[in-house]
Motif scaffolding. Structure first.
Motif, mmCIF file in Angstrom:
data_model
loop_
_atom_site.group_PDB
_atom_site.id
_atom_site.type_symbol
_atom_site.label_atom_id
_atom_site.label_comp_id
_atom_site.label_asym_id
_atom_site.label_seq_id
_atom_site.Cartn_x
_atom_site.Cartn_y
_atom_site.Cartn_z
ATOM 1 N N THR B 38 -0.784 -34.599 -28.411
ATOM 2 C CA THR B 38 -1.581 -35.731 -28.895
ATOM 3 C C THR B 38 -1.664 -35.775 -30.430
ATOM 4 O OG1 THR B 38 -2.796 -35.836 -26.829
ATOM 5 C CG2 THR B 38 -3.825 -36.898 -28.718
ATOM 6 N N PRO B 39 -1.954 -34.630 -31.105
ATOM 7 C CA PRO B 39 -1.958 -34.694 -32.568
ATOM 8 C C PRO B 39 -0.603 -35.106 -33.139
ATOM 9 C CG PRO B 39 -2.709 -32.531 -31.832
ATOM 10 C CD PRO B 39 -2.391 -33.312 -30.613
ATOM 11 N N ALA B 40 0.489 -34.630 -32.520
ATOM 12 C CA ALA B 40 1.821 -34.997 -33.030
ATOM 13 C C ALA B 40 2.036 -36.508 -32.897
ATOM 14 C CB ALA B 40 2.903 -34.245 -32.261
ATOM 15 N N LEU B 41 1.622 -37.079 -31.766
ATOM 16 C CA LEU B 41 1.793 -38.519 -31.564
ATOM 17 C C LEU B 41 0.899 -39.310 -32.520
ATOM 18 C CD1 LEU B 41 1.983 -38.714 -27.651
ATOM 19 C CD2 LEU B 41 3.866 -38.838 -29.277
ATOM 20 N N LEU B 42 -0.295 -38.775 -32.770
ATOM 21 C CA LEU B 42 -1.199 -39.439 -33.733
ATOM 22 C C LEU B 42 -0.570 -39.438 -35.116
ATOM 23 C CD1 LEU B 42 -4.716 -38.013 -32.718
ATOM 24 C CD2 LEU B 42 -4.029 -40.407 -32.611
ATOM 25 N N ILE B 111 -12.241 -39.734 -35.548
ATOM 26 C CA ILE B 111 -13.130 -38.843 -34.798
ATOM 27 C C ILE B 111 -12.328 -37.914 -33.889
ATOM 28 C CG2 ILE B 111 -14.987 -38.775 -33.071
ATOM 29 C CD1 ILE B 111 -16.188 -41.189 -34.447
ATOM 30 N N ILE B 112 -11.280 -38.433 -33.239
ATOM 31 C CA ILE B 112 -10.444 -37.564 -32.395
ATOM 32 C C ILE B 112 -9.805 -36.481 -33.264
ATOM 33 C CG2 ILE B 112 -8.334 -37.473 -30.976
ATOM 34 C CD1 ILE B 112 -9.084 -40.246 -29.915
ATOM 35 N N SER B 113 -9.321 -36.895 -34.441
ATOM 36 C CA SER B 113 -8.676 -35.925 -35.334
ATOM 37 C C SER B 113 -9.642 -34.838 -35.778
ATOM 38 C CB SER B 113 -8.104 -36.632 -36.565
ATOM 39 O OG SER B 113 -7.113 -37.534 -36.176
ATOM 40 N N ILE B 114 -10.858 -35.240 -36.136
ATOM 41 C CA ILE B 114 -11.843 -34.251 -36.604
ATOM 42 C C ILE B 114 -12.192 -33.276 -35.471
ATOM 43 C CG2 ILE B 114 -14.253 -33.947 -37.348
ATOM 44 C CD1 ILE B 114 -13.825 -36.621 -38.956
ATOM 45 N N THR B 115 -12.367 -33.818 -34.252
ATOM 46 C CA THR B 115 -12.663 -32.953 -33.107
ATOM 47 C C THR B 115 -11.519 -31.966 -32.890
ATOM 48 O OG1 THR B 115 -13.761 -34.872 -32.150
ATOM 49 C CG2 THR B 115 -13.489 -32.965 -30.715
ATOM 50 N N TYR B 116 -10.285 -32.474 -33.034
ATOM 51 C CA TYR B 116 -9.114 -31.609 -32.894
ATOM 52 C C TYR B 116 -9.119 -30.487 -33.926
ATOM 53 C CZ TYR B 116 -5.931 -33.209 -29.312
ATOM 54 O OH TYR B 116 -5.345 -33.449 -28.112
ATOM 55 N N VAL B 117 -9.409 -30.864 -35.180
ATOM 56 C CA VAL B 117 -9.410 -29.857 -36.256
ATOM 57 C C VAL B 117 -10.404 -28.747 -35.920
ATOM 58 C CG1 VAL B 117 -10.009 -29.447 -38.676
ATOM 59 C CG2 VAL B 117 -8.644 -31.440 -38.058
ATOM 60 N N LEU B 287 -2.390 -23.760 -37.892
ATOM 61 C CA LEU B 287 -1.525 -24.706 -38.597
ATOM 62 C C LEU B 287 -1.626 -26.100 -37.979
ATOM 63 C CD1 LEU B 287 1.637 -22.508 -39.260
ATOM 64 C CD2 LEU B 287 0.102 -23.480 -40.972
ATOM 65 N N GLY B 288 -1.806 -26.148 -36.641
ATOM 66 C CA GLY B 288 -2.003 -27.435 -35.966
ATOM 67 C C GLY B 288 -3.268 -28.115 -36.475
ATOM 68 N N ALA B 289 -4.333 -27.321 -36.628
ATOM 69 C CA ALA B 289 -5.593 -27.859 -37.157
ATOM 70 C C ALA B 289 -5.397 -28.350 -38.587
ATOM 71 C CB ALA B 289 -6.677 -26.782 -37.113
ATOM 72 N N LEU B 290 -4.662 -27.546 -39.385
ATOM 73 C CA LEU B 290 -4.395 -27.924 -40.778
ATOM 74 C C LEU B 290 -3.589 -29.230 -40.829
ATOM 75 C CD1 LEU B 290 -4.523 -27.084 -43.802
ATOM 76 C CD2 LEU B 290 -2.346 -25.899 -43.456
ATOM 77 N N ALA B 291 -2.628 -29.366 -39.892
ATOM 78 C CA ALA B 291 -1.775 -30.562 -39.863
ATOM 79 C C ALA B 291 -2.606 -31.823 -39.642
ATOM 80 C CB ALA B 291 -0.725 -30.422 -38.755
ATOM 81 N N ALA B 312 5.541 -32.083 -40.237
ATOM 82 C CA ALA B 312 6.364 -30.889 -40.472
ATOM 83 C C ALA B 312 5.586 -29.623 -40.106
ATOM 84 C CB ALA B 312 6.801 -30.834 -41.930
ATOM 85 N N LEU B 313 4.275 -29.626 -40.402
ATOM 86 C CA LEU B 313 3.443 -28.465 -40.072
ATOM 87 C C LEU B 313 3.365 -28.249 -38.560
ATOM 88 C CD1 LEU B 313 0.400 -28.697 -42.524
ATOM 89 C CD2 LEU B 313 1.886 -26.726 -42.207
ATOM 90 N N ILE B 314 3.171 -29.355 -37.806
ATOM 91 C CA ILE B 314 3.062 -29.254 -36.343
ATOM 92 C C ILE B 314 4.382 -28.771 -35.744
ATOM 93 C CG2 ILE B 314 2.871 -30.607 -34.205
ATOM 94 C CD1 ILE B 314 0.673 -32.184 -35.437
ATOM 95 N N LEU B 315 5.483 -29.459 -36.116
ATOM 96 C CA LEU B 315 6.787 -29.092 -35.560
ATOM 97 C C LEU B 315 7.190 -27.694 -36.018
ATOM 98 C CD1 LEU B 315 8.749 -32.459 -35.898
ATOM 99 C CD2 LEU B 315 7.740 -31.480 -33.857
ATOM 100 N N GLY B 316 6.918 -27.398 -37.303
ATOM 101 C CA GLY B 316 7.287 -26.102 -37.868
ATOM 102 C C GLY B 316 6.563 -24.955 -37.186
ATOM 103 N N SER B 317 5.258 -25.144 -36.927
ATOM 104 C CA SER B 317 4.500 -24.051 -36.307
ATOM 105 C C SER B 317 4.943 -23.833 -34.868
ATOM 106 C CB SER B 317 2.991 -24.315 -36.398
ATOM 107 O OG SER B 317 2.673 -25.528 -35.776
ATOM 108 N N ALA B 318 5.188 -24.940 -34.132
ATOM 109 C CA ALA B 318 5.670 -24.799 -32.747
ATOM 110 C C ALA B 318 7.033 -24.110 -32.735
ATOM 111 C CB ALA B 318 5.752 -26.164 -32.070
ATOM 112 N N LEU B 319 7.887 -24.509 -33.696
ATOM 113 C CA LEU B 319 9.232 -23.917 -33.799
ATOM 114 C C LEU B 319 9.140 -22.425 -34.128
ATOM 115 C CD1 LEU B 319 12.252 -24.688 -33.718
ATOM 116 C CD2 LEU B 319 12.142 -25.062 -36.175
ATOM 117 N N MET B 320 8.190 -22.090 -35.030
ATOM 118 C CA MET B 320 8.028 -20.688 -35.454
ATOM 119 C C MET B 320 7.659 -19.797 -34.255
ATOM 120 S SD MET B 320 5.046 -19.156 -37.948
ATOM 121 C CE MET B 320 3.741 -19.436 -36.753
ATOM 122 N N VAL B 321 6.664 -20.236 -33.475
ATOM 123 C CA VAL B 321 6.199 -19.394 -32.375
ATOM 124 C C VAL B 321 7.223 -19.356 -31.238
ATOM 125 C CG1 VAL B 321 4.297 -18.905 -30.813
ATOM 126 C CG2 VAL B 321 3.854 -19.966 -32.992
ATOM 127 N N ALA B 322 7.787 -20.540 -30.887
ATOM 128 C CA ALA B 322 8.802 -20.568 -29.823
ATOM 129 C C ALA B 322 9.999 -19.714 -30.240
ATOM 130 C CB ALA B 322 9.228 -22.000 -29.534
#
Lengths: 49, 345
Positions: B38-42, B111-117, B287-291, B312-322
């Motif tokens: 959801t954050p990536a799509l947002l 508001i969705i973004s802040i809740t996510y963070v 990093l997802g929260a930071l993104a 880039a932060l979202i994709l990069g962090s997912a790529l890093m862990v995977a």
């Protein structure tokens, strides 16, 4: 997509969820078959054997 | 440009690739991957209802696959599951109405973004802290022990307190515990509300809620959680689809990639020690929260470039862990060693 645009709101919603369900089932079965067929060969290859 | 079912090939490849990363994370950790959708799509500029609705539809598809894998484990308390579904459905509907109302006011994204963070940051900080401390806790593992039995000492204090309220009707759950139906409905409503509001399956909230608040043994909490996610994801995506919130061109390739990734990730659990990777997982959530925070700052300051930094932060962090999971698995295979982490998914 997939011709469901012609359906009404509720029918279209049900069709969308149904499509996701069918895709999940197909993926589960399809990847399962792939894994059983190719899995051992891939593991050997990656394991450097 | 090449298209399939009217979807550009580049979009298909991008979503399938993102799904693959998420699948590896879900298969390995048993949670958390879908939390990034959801954050990536947002961040990519999709409207809130499409980001949340498509996120839920993706969660539904993923949970169908996970439930199929767990169907033989016999770890589902159907009485509890059905009670949870009732409370969750009401919570989902209320959560969706809140999103639609906030969308009308033009505040939904913020508001969705802040809740996510706050949620991602909080869970990420907790997981990282636990990993640095060297404990095995942190995060919600779907690893299960079929033979686990409930022990009074294992029931958290809050759960004992909740179990002490004997407001009828009382339900007897597996493990012999008795809980008021109203308490179960209240917990289910709260987790459903978050699911509907954030577009997540709610497993990362519901699994600990079942254990910490109701006192359900962990194996039963895991099985019931998966059963429940399938329904809450299905109902949630149906509700959003009625308002045009589910985009199959997003969900289909994401699911195709994640189903494959989940097999890679779950295969890796038998090879790699999860604790080695857990710190990366915590960092990914942070990093997802930071993104999401960076994207919000970009909107506030009118700096479009921050949207790209965020993505880039979202994709990069997912790529890093995977990448860390796959790299560790390959390293262990080459070294001929095996880990001790049990496989659940």
């Amino acid at each position: 997509m997939f011709g469901i645009e012609t359906l009404g709101g509720t029918s279209q919603a049900a069709a969308l969820v149904g499509l996701v369900f069918v895709e999940a089932m197909v993926l589960y079965v399809g990847y399962g078959v792939l894994e059983s067929v190719l899995g051992p060969a891939v593991m050997k290859l990656l394991g450097g054997e | 440009m090449f298209e399939l079912f009217g979807i550009p090939a580049t979009m298909l490849v991008m979503f399938a690739g993102f799904g693959l990363l998420i699948g590896i994370l879900f298969g390995f950790f048993g949670m958390g991957g879908s939390f990034l959708v959801t954050p990536a799509l947002l961040v990519m500029g999709y409207p809130s209802r499409v980001a949340v609705g498509s996120g839920l539809a993706f969660v539904f598809g993923t949970s169908v696959i996970a439930t199929l894998k767990h169907r033989d484990l016999g770890q589902v308390d159907y009485k509890l599951g059905v009670s949870m579904i009732i409370g969750t459905t009401v919570g989902l509907e209320v959560g969706k109405e809140i999103v639609l109302y906030l969308e009308e006011l033009g505040l939904a994204g913020n508001i969705i973004s802040i809740t996510y963070v706050l949620l991602l940051g909080g869970i990420g900080a907790f997981v990282t802290y636990e990993a640095l401390k060297g404990d095995s806790g942190g995060g919600v593992s779907h690893d299960v022990d079929e033979d686990a039995e409930i022990d009074a000492d294992d029931i958290p204090e809050i759960a004992k307190k909740i179990q002490s309220y004997s407001l009828p009707p009382m339900l007897t759950l597996r493990g012999g515990i008795q809980v008021s139906l109203w308490m179960i409905l209240a917990v289910a409503f709260a987790t459903g509300l978050l699911s509907g509001f954030l577009g997540v399956g709610g497993g990362f909230i519901r699994m600990p809620a079942l254990f910490y608040l109701i006192g359900v043994p962990v194996p039963i909490a895991v099985g019931t959680d998966l059963f429940e996610i399938m329904f809450s994801g299905g109902i949630g995506s149906f509700l959003y689809a009625q308002s045009g919130g589910v985009d199959l061109s997003i969900v289909a390739p994401l699911l195709a990639g994640s189903a494959l990734g989940a097999r890679v990730g779950s295969a890796a659990t038998s090879i790699v020690d999860e604790d080695e990777i857990k710190i990366y997982f915590g960092l990914m959530l942070l990093l997802g929260a930071l993104a999401v925070a960076v994207r919000q700052a970009g909107n506030y300051l009118g700096m479009g470039v921050l949207d790209y930094v965020s993505l880039a932060l979202i994709l990069g962090s997912a790529l890093m862990v995977a990448g860390a999971v796959v790299y560790s698995a390959l390293k262990s295979m080459r070294a001929g060693t095996t880990g001790t982490t049990p496989t659940a998914d």
